[in-house]
Design a protein around this motif. Structure first.
Motif, PDB file in Angstrom:
ATOM      1  N   ILE A 170       7.679   3.418   5.009  1.00 35.44           N
ATOM      2  CA  ILE A 170       6.669   4.462   5.182  1.00 35.44           C
ATOM      3  C   ILE A 170       6.781   5.466   4.043  1.00 35.44           C
ATOM      4  CG2 ILE A 170       8.107   5.871   6.704  1.00 35.44           C
ATOM      5  CD1 ILE A 170       5.398   6.507   8.212  1.00 35.44           C
ATOM      6  N   SER A 171       5.635   5.944   3.600  1.00 34.90           N
ATOM      7  CA  SER A 171       5.625   6.917   2.508  1.00 34.90           C
ATOM      8  C   SER A 171       5.477   8.325   3.073  1.00 34.90           C
ATOM      9  CB  SER A 171       4.456   6.629   1.555  1.00 34.90           C
ATOM     10  OG  SER A 171       3.218   6.877   2.195  1.00 34.90           O
ATOM     11  N   TYR A 172       5.862   9.288   2.275  1.00 36.13           N
ATOM     12  CA  TYR A 172       5.695  10.681   2.684  1.00 36.13           C
ATOM     13  C   TYR A 172       4.220  11.003   2.879  1.00 36.13           C
ATOM     14  CZ  TYR A 172       5.886  15.721   2.852  1.00 36.13           C
ATOM     15  OH  TYR A 172       5.736  17.021   3.257  1.00 36.13           O
ATOM     16  N   GLU A 173       3.362  10.372   2.086  1.00 33.48           N
ATOM     17  CA  GLU A 173       1.919  10.592   2.220  1.00 33.48           C
ATOM     18  C   GLU A 173       1.423  10.149   3.593  1.00 33.48           C
ATOM     19  OE1 GLU A 173       3.370   9.166  -0.499  1.00 33.48           O
ATOM     20  OE2 GLU A 173       3.083  10.906  -1.815  1.00 33.48           O
ATOM     21  N   ASP A 174       1.923   9.019   4.100  1.00 30.85           N
ATOM     22  CA  ASP A 174       1.546   8.554   5.435  1.00 30.85           C
ATOM     23  C   ASP A 174       2.032   9.541   6.505  1.00 30.85           C
ATOM     24  OD1 ASP A 174       0.358   6.264   4.403  1.00 30.85           O
ATOM     25  OD2 ASP A 174       2.161   5.040   4.678  1.00 30.85           O
ATOM     26  N   PHE A 175       3.250  10.000   6.352  1.00 29.96           N
ATOM     27  CA  PHE A 175       3.822  10.985   7.283  1.00 29.96           C
ATOM     28  C   PHE A 175       2.997  12.265   7.267  1.00 29.96           C
ATOM     29  CE2 PHE A 175       6.700  14.691   7.675  1.00 29.96           C
ATOM     30  CZ  PHE A 175       7.086  14.545   8.997  1.00 29.96           C
ATOM     31  N   PHE A 176       2.709  12.767   6.078  1.00 30.94           N
ATOM     32  CA  PHE A 176       1.957  14.006   5.944  1.00 30.94           C
ATOM     33  C   PHE A 176       0.539  13.841   6.483  1.00 30.94           C
ATOM     34  CE2 PHE A 176      -0.364  17.351   3.667  1.00 30.94           C
ATOM     35  CZ  PHE A 176       0.418  18.440   4.014  1.00 30.94           C
TER      36      PHE A 176
END
Length: 191
Positions: A170-176
């Motif tokens: 998972i990427s930080y962009e998905d989390f954000f």
């Protein structure tokens, strides 16, 4: 925040990244759950990975973001905290509700309570798996299963649930993006 993994193969590194990102954005309470109890059985491995990820992702700022590992039977793994992490398994969900009901029935049988005393607050106080831990406002559910697979059914009655395809890589962009989705939700509290 609840992080629920419904996938068969949980990743310690990816879960640790999610926990560290939660800490970095100021989320005070984080619950990690997988339906097989893998993270709970191996919580020291998860904690090691979180500490490693803290160093890698936060660098010198790491000292500002400490985590308390709130496991009732593992007091030796508590660090100074700004964020509190609770690792849960299926035994903390429905089984905890059953145990709370049994405890209440015992109190009624011992005439310490009456059956009319049972309300939301009494049940909340009898539940031990999240004692002192607030109900999650947001649950990120990872995996193809459209279910939380037993994640604290009583505690998520007012929780927003955002589904993501996987916690693996998972990427930080998905989390954000998931946090942004939650921020845009209108909570009507059952109305």
């Amino acid at each position: 925040m609840g992080l629920v993994v419904t996938e068969e193969e949980p990743s310690y590194a990816d879960m640790a990244s999610l926990v560290v990102w939660c800490m970095a954005v100021g989320i005070s309470y984080v619950s990690v759950y997988d339906h097989n109890g893998i993270f709970k059985r191996n919580n020291s491995r998860l904690m090691d990975e979180i500490l490693k990820q803290q160093q890698e992702l936060l660098g010198l700022d790491c000292s500002k973001y400490t985590v308390e590992f709130a496991n009732q039977d593992k007091a030796d793994q508590v660090l100074n905290c700004q964020s509190t992490l609770k690792v849960l398994s299926p035994e903390d969900g429905k089984a905890d509700i059953v145990k709370a009901a049994q405890n209440f029935c015992q109190l009624v049988a011992q005439q310490q309570r009456t059956y009319t005393d049972l309300d939301v607050n009494v049940l909340d106080n009898l539940l031990s798996s999240t004692n002192g831990f607030p109900d999650p406002d947001l649950v990120l559910k990872f995996g193809p299963v459209d279910s939380t697979l037993g994640f604290l059914p009583w505690h998520i009655r007012l929780t927003e649930i955002v589904s993501l395809p996987s916690h693996l890589n998972i990427s930080y962009e998905d989390f954000f993006s998931a946090l942004h989705h939650y921020a845009a939700c209108e909570q009507r509290w059952g109305k």
